[in-house]
Design a protein around this motif. Structure first.
Motif, PDB file in Angstrom:
ATOM      1  N   GLY A 385      -3.652   9.602  -6.298  1.00 58.50           N
ATOM      2  CA  GLY A 385      -2.167   9.308  -5.926  1.00 58.50           C
ATOM      3  C   GLY A 385      -2.207   8.304  -4.714  1.00 58.50           C
ATOM      4  O   GLY A 385      -1.393   7.383  -4.784  1.00 58.50           O
ATOM      5  N   PHE A 386      -3.055   8.627  -3.946  1.00 58.16           N
ATOM      6  CA  PHE A 386      -3.297   7.442  -2.828  1.00 58.16           C
ATOM      7  C   PHE A 386      -3.843   6.280  -3.465  1.00 58.16           C
ATOM      8  O   PHE A 386      -3.358   5.169  -2.765  1.00 58.16           O
ATOM      9  CB  PHE A 386      -4.353   7.949  -1.859  1.00 58.16           C
ATOM     10  N   ARG A 387      -4.928   6.303  -4.233  1.00 56.43           N
ATOM     11  CA  ARG A 387      -5.201   4.920  -5.012  1.00 56.43           C
ATOM     12  C   ARG A 387      -4.095   4.350  -5.566  1.00 56.43           C
ATOM     13  O   ARG A 387      -3.903   2.995  -5.615  1.00 56.43           O
ATOM     14  CB  ARG A 387      -6.372   5.712  -6.085  1.00 56.43           C
ATOM     15  N   THR A 388      -3.265   5.004  -6.387  1.00 56.20           N
ATOM     16  CA  THR A 388      -2.118   4.472  -7.058  1.00 56.20           C
ATOM     17  C   THR A 388      -1.043   3.630  -6.135  1.00 56.20           C
ATOM     18  O   THR A 388      -0.828   2.642  -6.499  1.00 56.20           O
ATOM     19  CB  THR A 388      -1.318   5.395  -7.795  1.00 56.20           C
ATOM     20  N   TRP A 389      -1.073   4.147  -4.808  1.00 57.22           N
ATOM     21  CA  TRP A 389      -0.117   3.665  -3.741  1.00 57.22           C
ATOM     22  C   TRP A 389      -0.833   2.367  -3.444  1.00 57.22           C
ATOM     23  O   TRP A 389      -0.179   1.378  -3.158  1.00 57.22           O
ATOM     24  CB  TRP A 389      -0.054   4.712  -2.727  1.00 57.22           C
ATOM     25  N   LEU A 390      -2.113   2.479  -3.110  1.00 54.26           N
ATOM     26  CA  LEU A 390      -2.823   1.285  -2.672  1.00 54.26           C
ATOM     27  C   LEU A 390      -2.693   0.137  -3.614  1.00 54.26           C
ATOM     28  O   LEU A 390      -2.611  -1.092  -3.203  1.00 54.26           O
ATOM     29  CB  LEU A 390      -4.213   1.713  -2.412  1.00 54.26           C
ATOM     30  N   LEU A 391      -2.898   0.462  -4.931  1.00 46.94           N
ATOM     31  CA  LEU A 391      -2.883  -0.697  -5.831  1.00 46.94           C
ATOM     32  C   LEU A 391      -1.278  -1.209  -5.933  1.00 46.94           C
ATOM     33  O   LEU A 391      -1.280  -2.459  -6.181  1.00 46.94           O
ATOM     34  CB  LEU A 391      -2.999  -0.023  -7.357  1.00 46.94           C
ATOM     35  N   ARG A 392      -0.304  -0.467  -5.764  1.00 46.13           N
ATOM     36  CA  ARG A 392       0.858  -1.087  -5.599  1.00 46.13           C
ATOM     37  C   ARG A 392       1.291  -1.837  -4.162  1.00 46.13           C
ATOM     38  O   ARG A 392       2.213  -2.408  -4.177  1.00 46.13           O
ATOM     39  CB  ARG A 392       1.957  -0.130  -5.849  1.00 46.13           C
ATOM     40  N   LYS A 393       0.481  -1.188  -3.154  1.00 45.49           N
ATOM     41  CA  LYS A 393       1.024  -1.695  -1.711  1.00 45.49           C
ATOM     42  C   LYS A 393       0.753  -3.013  -1.591  1.00 45.49           C
ATOM     43  O   LYS A 393      -0.289  -3.629  -1.817  1.00 45.49           O
ATOM     44  CB  LYS A 393       0.049  -0.633  -0.764  1.00 45.49           C
ATOM     45  N   LYS A 394       1.958  -3.827  -0.980  1.00 47.37           N
ATOM     46  CA  LYS A 394       1.708  -4.941  -0.625  1.00 47.37           C
ATOM     47  C   LYS A 394       1.105  -5.204   1.231  1.00 47.37           C
ATOM     48  O   LYS A 394       1.430  -4.256   1.798  1.00 47.37           O
ATOM     49  CB  LYS A 394       3.088  -5.714  -0.578  1.00 47.37           C
ATOM     50  N   GLN A 395       0.240  -6.088   1.119  1.00 46.28           N
ATOM     51  CA  GLN A 395      -0.177  -6.238   2.417  1.00 46.28           C
ATOM     52  C   GLN A 395       0.626  -6.250   3.626  1.00 46.28           C
ATOM     53  O   GLN A 395       1.784  -7.214   3.637  1.00 46.28           O
ATOM     54  CB  GLN A 395      -1.129  -7.312   2.456  1.00 46.28           C
ATOM     55  N   GLY A 396       0.638  -5.459   4.767  1.00 47.38           N
ATOM     56  CA  GLY A 396       1.552  -5.600   5.922  1.00 47.38           C
ATOM     57  C   GLY A 396       2.739  -4.733   5.645  1.00 47.38           C
ATOM     58  O   GLY A 396       3.544  -4.555   6.778  1.00 47.38           O
ATOM     59  N   ILE A 397       3.068  -4.044   4.603  1.00 53.39           N
ATOM     60  CA  ILE A 397       4.203  -3.302   4.425  1.00 53.39           C
ATOM     61  C   ILE A 397       3.893  -2.087   3.988  1.00 53.39           C
ATOM     62  O   ILE A 397       2.643  -1.994   3.206  1.00 53.39           O
ATOM     63  CB  ILE A 397       5.360  -3.867   3.619  1.00 53.39           C
ATOM     64  N   LEU A 398       4.658  -0.871   4.118  1.00 53.19           N
ATOM     65  CA  LEU A 398       4.234   0.453   3.475  1.00 53.19           C
ATOM     66  C   LEU A 398       4.726   0.332   2.073  1.00 53.19           C
ATOM     67  O   LEU A 398       3.772   1.126   1.389  1.00 53.19           O
ATOM     68  CB  LEU A 398       5.241   1.384   4.288  1.00 53.19           C
ATOM     69  N   SER A 399       5.313  -0.220   1.465  1.00 54.79           N
ATOM     70  CA  SER A 399       5.329  -0.342   0.103  1.00 54.79           C
ATOM     71  C   SER A 399       6.173   1.010  -0.498  1.00 54.79           C
ATOM     72  O   SER A 399       5.601   1.594  -1.529  1.00 54.79           O
ATOM     73  CB  SER A 399       4.362  -0.681  -0.874  1.00 54.79           C
ATOM     74  N   ALA A 400       6.988   1.461   0.135  1.00 53.17           N
ATOM     75  CA  ALA A 400       7.817   2.734  -0.374  1.00 53.17           C
ATOM     76  C   ALA A 400       8.308   2.671  -1.351  1.00 53.17           C
ATOM     77  O   ALA A 400       8.826   1.604  -1.600  1.00 53.17           O
ATOM     78  CB  ALA A 400       8.277   3.689   1.053  1.00 53.17           C
ATOM     79  N   PRO A 401       8.828   3.589  -2.030  1.00 56.74           N
ATOM     80  CA  PRO A 401       9.796   3.697  -3.048  1.00 56.74           C
ATOM     81  C   PRO A 401      11.125   3.028  -2.611  1.00 56.74           C
ATOM     82  O   PRO A 401      11.355   3.383  -1.560  1.00 56.74           O
ATOM     83  CB  PRO A 401       9.958   4.927  -3.732  1.00 56.74           C
ATOM     84  N   PRO A 402      11.978   2.111  -3.300  1.00 61.60           N
ATOM     85  CA  PRO A 402      13.097   1.725  -2.797  1.00 61.60           C
ATOM     86  C   PRO A 402      14.203   2.716  -2.354  1.00 61.60           C
ATOM     87  O   PRO A 402      14.082   3.881  -3.081  1.00 61.60           O
ATOM     88  CB  PRO A 402      13.660   0.901  -4.117  1.00 61.60           C
ATOM     89  N   LYS A 403      14.660   2.268  -1.323  1.00 54.84           N
ATOM     90  CA  LYS A 403      15.968   3.150  -1.069  1.00 54.84           C
ATOM     91  C   LYS A 403      16.920   3.241  -1.918  1.00 54.84           C
ATOM     92  O   LYS A 403      17.252   2.475  -2.871  1.00 54.84           O
ATOM     93  CB  LYS A 403      16.625   2.478   0.225  1.00 54.84           C
ATOM     94  N   ILE A 404      17.632   4.515  -2.026  1.00 51.91           N
ATOM     95  CA  ILE A 404      18.753   4.696  -3.120  1.00 51.91           C
ATOM     96  C   ILE A 404      20.107   4.023  -2.698  1.00 51.91           C
ATOM     97  O   ILE A 404      20.371   4.494  -1.402  1.00 51.91           O
ATOM     98  CB  ILE A 404      18.775   6.347  -3.366  1.00 51.91           C
ATOM     99  N   SER A 405      20.479   3.149  -3.300  1.00 47.09           N
ATOM    100  CA  SER A 405      21.615   2.408  -2.978  1.00 47.09           C
ATOM    101  C   SER A 405      22.834   3.244  -3.103  1.00 47.09           C
ATOM    102  O   SER A 405      23.956   3.010  -2.389  1.00 47.09           O
ATOM    103  CB  SER A 405      21.769   1.253  -3.945  1.00 47.09           C
TER     104      SER A 405
END
Length: 454
Positions: A385-405
């Protein structure tokens, strides 16, 4: 609405995993350590468990207890553990500060040596698993909270796996998608066994465990039998008439109990039956080892002889069906009554089966192996799960799932409320999360409003 439901799970799943991962890793590793405590202790403490003192003189168990208490000043014996061959007998001793020592006797009842209970492998692993070595109410609640959120992670992961069709075959996949699929696949496989392991550990928890235990006590037919809650008393007429009205020794009877000394045992009573004679009564009833003899803690208390399926003591555990608590008069040694597995309510029976299942000794090596594989797979799920996040994560930001509009969906709210009711500490933490989220949103809106004004 459906997209909002999925996003709600994804975002909450992400933040929950981010914050409790260190705790989950600690709990899982210490759980694996405790899983094999009997195997480790048999090797580490073979001198104590199986060794000989080298003395050929045979002494009674009561003489051995007296000698042990003289050897370890300030400690009183409150329990004698009789184990099957080839294990030696073990005395559990406690001082006024609540510290424990284990003293081992060979087949001649001669002292082999002693241990500080707090530093045995089993107790170290238990303390790491339940209180992270720190202890205290806050840490105990934190550990329970991690277990509660782990349940949410497993359930939300199952929902997202099937709702997002993560396991569906696709023609082209990148590294992140492959990692996500592996994370989802292993998580799906272990969800049910992992939930069983977590739920069978909840009786020990600080907050929820307290209410489970209280429910067991308040409803004897459903939980713990009344006889076990209120053990019978010994017949004080067994005390000689000439001394019956005398004030009992203050260090070992009623006065001691009011000063936190009850667990040290009521061993100074001169009229108390010797353990050796009690053992004759036990043998006459064909009560097989292993069992523990617990000393009376008051003038009218009883000797308790217990066979348990979840003692946490190497060599002492029995089958749940054999779990029994027997009571003997401390003056005459007369058998009074007993509580067996067949007398338990459904909740007590759940404890009796669930705890050894959690500890990995309910059905021998297969139980240990299954628990080990589930724990290792859970660690793999965390890492992937951590690895999946790192592969999605952009440098310098948390890359959390988008906020619910949109507003959070009603089904999601209902689901979280149900979990919050079933796990009160989880519910309280949810309230805290919502309050923090509201504060963050208010601060963000104020900042945005100030920028628009300027």
């Amino acid at each position: 609405m459906k997209n909002t439901f999925y996003q709600s799970f994804w975002r909450t799943h992400f933040y929950a995993a981010l914050f409790i991962t260190p705790l989950l890793i600690s709990l899982t590793l210490s759980g694996i350590g405790f899983l094999f405590y009997t195997n480790v202790e048999n090797q580490l403490y073979d001198k104590y468990f199986f060794g000989e003192s080298g003395k050929t003189e045979v002494q009674s168990i009561d003489e051995a207890v007296k000698l042990a208490e003289e050897s370890y000043a300030g400690y009183k014996t409150n329990k004698i553990i009789e184990l099957e061959e080839p294990y030696n007998t073990r005395l559990t001793m406690k001082n006024a500060d609540g510290k424990e020592k284990y003293v081992f006797l060979d087949d001649h009842n001669q002292i082999i040596g002693g241990q500080d209970a707090g530093y045995t492998f089993a107790n170290i692993m238990r303390n790491a698993h339940s209180s992270l070595f720190i202890g205290g109410t806050f840490v105990n609640y934190l550990v329970e909270l991690a277990a509660c959120w782990a349940i949410f992670l497993l359930l939300s992961g199952i929902y997202m796996t099937f709702k997002g069709k993560v396991l569906k075959k696709t023609k082209q996949t990148n590294k992140r998608q492959k990692s996500r699929k592996f994370h989802a696949l292993i998580g799906t496989i272990i969800t049910i066994p992992m939930l069983v392991i977590i739920f069978t550990g909840l009786p020990w928890s600080a907050f929820m465990g307290k209410y489970i235990y209280q429910a067991s006590q308040d409803h004897p037919s459903f939980g713990t039998p009344l006889l076990q809650q209120q053990p019978p008393t010994s017949d004080v007429s067994e005390i000689p008439w000439a001394t019956r009205q005398e004030t009992p020794p203050t260090s070992d009877s009623g006065h001691a109990a009011h000063h936190g000394m009850a667990n040290m045992g009521f061993v100074a009573n001169p009229n108390q039956l010797s353990v050796e004679k009690l053992q004759h009564e036990i043998d006459a009833m064909n009560i097989s080892k292993p069992y523990a003899i617990i000393y009376p803690t008051s003038e009218d208390g009883v000797y308790t002889v217990a066979k348990s399926s979840n003692t946490g003591v190497t060599g002492l555990d029995v089958s749940p069906y054999d779990e029994t608590t027997m009571y003997f008069d401390q003056y005459s040694g007369k058998y009074i009554d007993k509580v067996g597995y067949e007398d338990y309510g459904i909740l007590a029976k759940w404890f009796t089966w669930g705890i050894p299942l959690h500890e990995g000794h309910l059905f021998g090596w297969p139980n240990k192996l299954i628990n080990l594989l589930v724990c290792l797979a859970f660690l793999v799920v965390i890492v992937w799960g951590f690895r999946t996040w790192l592969l999605r994560k952009k440098q310098g930001i948390l890359s959390a799932p988008p906020k619910i509009s949109q507003k959070v969906s009603i089904p999601f709210i209902i689901f979280m409320i149900i979990l919050g009711i079933l796990m009160p500490l989880f519910g309280l933490s949810l309230i805290a999360v919502v309050l923090v989220e509201l504060i963050i949103n208010l601060v963000s809106k104020n900042k945005l409003a100030k920028k628009e004004v300027n």
